[in-house]
Design an enzyme around this catalytic site. Structure first.
Site, PDB file in Angstrom:
ATOM      1  N   ARG A   1       0.993  10.185  14.089  1.00 47.24           N
ATOM      2  CA  ARG A   1       1.992   9.257  13.601  1.00 47.24           C
ATOM      3  C   ARG A   1       2.986   8.364  14.462  1.00 47.24           C
ATOM      4  O   ARG A   1       2.617   8.414  15.551  1.00 47.24           O
ATOM      5  CB  ARG A   1       3.196  10.239  12.857  1.00 47.24           C
ATOM      6  CG  ARG A   1       3.020  11.072  11.682  1.00 47.24           C
ATOM      7  CD  ARG A   1       3.008  10.592  10.381  1.00 47.24           C
ATOM      8  NE  ARG A   1       4.132   9.890  10.066  1.00 47.24           N
ATOM      9  CZ  ARG A   1       5.424  10.183   9.543  1.00 47.24           C
ATOM     10  NH1 ARG A   1       5.383  11.385   9.273  1.00 47.24           N
ATOM     11  NH2 ARG A   1       6.161   9.452   9.489  1.00 47.24           N
TER      12      ARG A   1
ATOM     13  N   ARG B   1       1.735   4.164  18.485  1.00 45.41           N
ATOM     14  CA  ARG B   1       0.067   4.598  18.315  1.00 45.41           C
ATOM     15  C   ARG B   1      -0.538   3.575  19.422  1.00 45.41           C
ATOM     16  O   ARG B   1      -1.428   4.299  19.983  1.00 45.41           O
ATOM     17  CB  ARG B   1      -0.133   4.092  16.789  1.00 45.41           C
ATOM     18  CG  ARG B   1       0.629   4.746  16.061  1.00 45.41           C
ATOM     19  CD  ARG B   1       0.023   4.536  14.464  1.00 45.41           C
ATOM     20  NE  ARG B   1       0.827   5.166  13.356  1.00 45.41           N
ATOM     21  CZ  ARG B   1       0.289   5.604  12.224  1.00 45.41           C
ATOM     22  NH1 ARG B   1      -0.869   5.413  12.114  1.00 45.41           N
ATOM     23  NH2 ARG B   1       1.257   6.291  11.519  1.00 45.41           N
TER      24      ARG B   1
ATOM     25  N   CYS C   1      -1.240   7.782  -2.634  1.00 42.01           N
ATOM     26  CA  CYS C   1      -1.229   6.694  -1.685  1.00 42.01           C
ATOM     27  C   CYS C   1      -2.079   7.092  -0.583  1.00 42.01           C
ATOM     28  O   CYS C   1      -2.785   6.370   0.186  1.00 42.01           O
ATOM     29  CB  CYS C   1      -0.138   5.883  -1.264  1.00 42.01           C
ATOM     30  SG  CYS C   1       0.876   5.396  -2.607  1.00 42.01           S
TER      31      CYS C   1
ATOM     32  N   LYS D   1       0.800  -1.265  -0.022  1.00 41.53           N
ATOM     33  CA  LYS D   1      -0.090  -0.126   0.018  1.00 41.53           C
ATOM     34  C   LYS D   1       0.754   1.119   0.031  1.00 41.53           C
ATOM     35  O   LYS D   1       0.197   2.324  -0.306  1.00 41.53           O
ATOM     36  CB  LYS D   1      -0.929  -0.091   1.342  1.00 41.53           C
ATOM     37  CG  LYS D   1      -0.330  -0.022   2.449  1.00 41.53           C
ATOM     38  CD  LYS D   1      -1.350  -0.149   3.639  1.00 41.53           C
ATOM     39  CE  LYS D   1      -1.042   0.017   4.981  1.00 41.53           C
ATOM     40  NZ  LYS D   1      -0.022   1.418   5.306  1.00 41.53           N
ATOM     41  N   ASP D   2       2.173   1.115   0.222  1.00 40.90           N
ATOM     42  CA  ASP D   2       2.965   2.348   0.284  1.00 40.90           C
ATOM     43  C   ASP D   2       3.699   2.546  -1.073  1.00 40.90           C
ATOM     44  O   ASP D   2       4.387   3.644  -1.250  1.00 40.90           O
ATOM     45  CB  ASP D   2       4.129   2.046   1.215  1.00 40.90           C
ATOM     46  CG  ASP D   2       3.759   2.060   2.778  1.00 40.90           C
ATOM     47  OD1 ASP D   2       2.571   2.423   3.033  1.00 40.90           O
ATOM     48  OD2 ASP D   2       4.626   1.693   3.601  1.00 40.90           O
TER      49      ASP D   2
ATOM     50  N   ARG E   1      -7.783   8.364   4.483  1.00 45.29           N
ATOM     51  CA  ARG E   1      -9.120   7.305   4.044  1.00 45.29           C
ATOM     52  C   ARG E   1      -9.576   6.694   5.272  1.00 45.29           C
ATOM     53  O   ARG E   1     -10.906   6.796   5.342  1.00 45.29           O
ATOM     54  CB  ARG E   1      -8.405   6.231   3.203  1.00 45.29           C
ATOM     55  CG  ARG E   1      -9.289   4.816   2.942  1.00 45.29           C
ATOM     56  CD  ARG E   1      -8.345   3.789   2.585  1.00 45.29           C
ATOM     57  NE  ARG E   1      -7.616   3.349   3.531  1.00 45.29           N
ATOM     58  CZ  ARG E   1      -7.638   2.399   4.630  1.00 45.29           C
ATOM     59  NH1 ARG E   1      -8.907   1.893   5.008  1.00 45.29           N
ATOM     60  NH2 ARG E   1      -6.776   2.172   5.413  1.00 45.29           N
TER      61      ARG E   1
END
Length: 315
Positions: free
Chosen positions: A146, A152, A247, A80-81, A128
């Site tokens: 981040r 996280r 992306c 996905k990156d 998203r």
């Protein structure tokens, strides 16, 4: 192959875990040893949101350069990156079988998306995810964050002892949590009907030089490639390419091989989550070109339905 396969990776715990799993499998298939080469990328250095520092492509450029300069033989990325445009001189040599595609809510006190109270603070670095969170639960506050997975998780009250705990929940990719053995932090696997994943989410990408001719390596990578996964992610990424979206755009896409059909669904969201356009399309299972065409066709339908007026698409 007499010399070890040199495999480039970012230095985060997740990247190292992902790359090690790839290295072990490719090494077995090529009957070779391997060594990991840590590469520091712009995404590891720069601060701020992904949209401010250039999108998730900032995690890829330095790894690609290391392969082109022959400091590494392969580079492993979270798919996905990976930007939708190929890098000259490189090829996507293998897409291993995909992990769980879903997003995961990690919340205090076992809460789910439905049971989070109004005013709850939910962290994510993804436009998203943020848009779809706001659409599903307009009463919550989405906080831009981040950091690596454990950083996280430490933002969630009560999840990590001694951590700040200033949020009620965070949303992360289920695949990364599983690969790191952090499944216990998941309080809900979010149904794709509520939150479509990023194109390529849950999949890995192995890039090498187009000219790579080391004995056994290209054959090993071909064997490692998972056909159904490659078709699915090819269709998903074709949606992004056709929409001229980066992306980090508020776009989700998910394709699945279902019998003799490739089914693709995509969503385009406004950043505030108030406008959402979601469409699906199927096509007979074919080759990568057919999968790309399916993605292009669905993207054209999205554009015809007004996608460009909903989301910031042009990179």
């Amino acid at each position: 192959m007499m010399t070890p396969i040199r495999i480039g990776t970012r230095g985060s715990a997740l990247a190292m875990t992902q790359t090690t799993s790839v290295a072990e499998r490719v090494g077995d298939l090529a009957e070779s040893s391997y060594e990991l080469v840590r590469v520091r990328t712009e995404g590891d250095v720069l601060k701020g949101s992904l949209s401010q520092i250039g999108g998730t492509g900032v995690f890829v450029a330095a790894l690609r350069e290391a392969v082109l300069q022959e400091r590494c033989d392969l580079a492993v990325h979270s798919l996905k990156d990976l930007p939708t445009l190929p890098a000259p001189g490189l090829t996507l040599a293998a897409v291993p079988e995909r992990e769980d595609v879903r997003d995961a809510l990690c919340a205090r006190d076992g809460l789910t998306l439905a049971t989070l109270p109004d005013g709850a603070r939910v962290g994510t670095g993804s436009p998203r995810r943020a848009a779809q969170l706001r659409a599903a639960r307009p009463g919550i506050e989405v906080v831009d964050i981040r950091g690596n997975v454990d950083t996280r998780l430490g933002r969630v009250a009560g999840l990590v002892s001694g951590a700040p705990g200033d949020l009620d929940a965070v949303v992360l990719a289920a695949a990364g949590l599983r690969r790191l053995g952090r499944e216990k932090a998941i309080t809900e696997l979010v149904d794709p009907a509520v939150m479509l994943p990023a194109p390529g989410q849950g999949a890995l990408a192995v890039e090498c030089r187009e000219s790579e001719s080391a004995p056994g390596l290209r054959e090993a990578l071909t064997s490692y490639d998972h056909g159904s996964t490659r078709l699915a992610v090819t269709a998903e990424r074709a949606v992004l390419w056709r929409l001229e979206a980066g992306c980090s755009a508020p776009i989700g896409a998910l394709a699945r091989v279902q019998g003799d059909e490739l089914a693709l669904e995509a969503v385009v969201c406004s950043l505030d989550g108030r406008s959402i356009l979601r469409l699906n399309r199927t096509a007979p299972v074919g080759d990568a070109d057919a999968a790309s065409q399916l993605g292009h066709d669905l993207a054209d339908e999205l554009l015809a339905a007004g996608a460009a007026g909903i989301a910031p698409l042009t990179t």
